[in-house]
Design a protein around this motif. Sequence first.
Motif: not given
Length: 69
Positions: A17-22
Motif C-alpha cells: 500500500t502507499e503506507k509501505d513506500i518508506e
Amino acid sequence: MNTPMLETERLILRKFTEKDIEALYLILKDEEANKFLPWYPVQNIDEAKKFYDERYSAKYARQIFCTGK
C-alpha cells in the motif's frame, strides 16, 4: 479482489500500500539486496514511489493481477 492476503502463524503476505513506500524504499535502496535483480537500487523516496506506482499500484487496479504480463 485480485491479490488476496495469505496468513500463517509466522507470515503474512498482502498487497503493498502507499503506507509501505518508506519500507519499500529501504529495501530498494540496498545495493546488496538488489544485487541480482533486474533494476538498479533507487536513489530516493520519489524513485521508490515511482517503482510502486509502475510495478504494483496500476496492476492492483486490474481485475486479475498475477498474469505474468
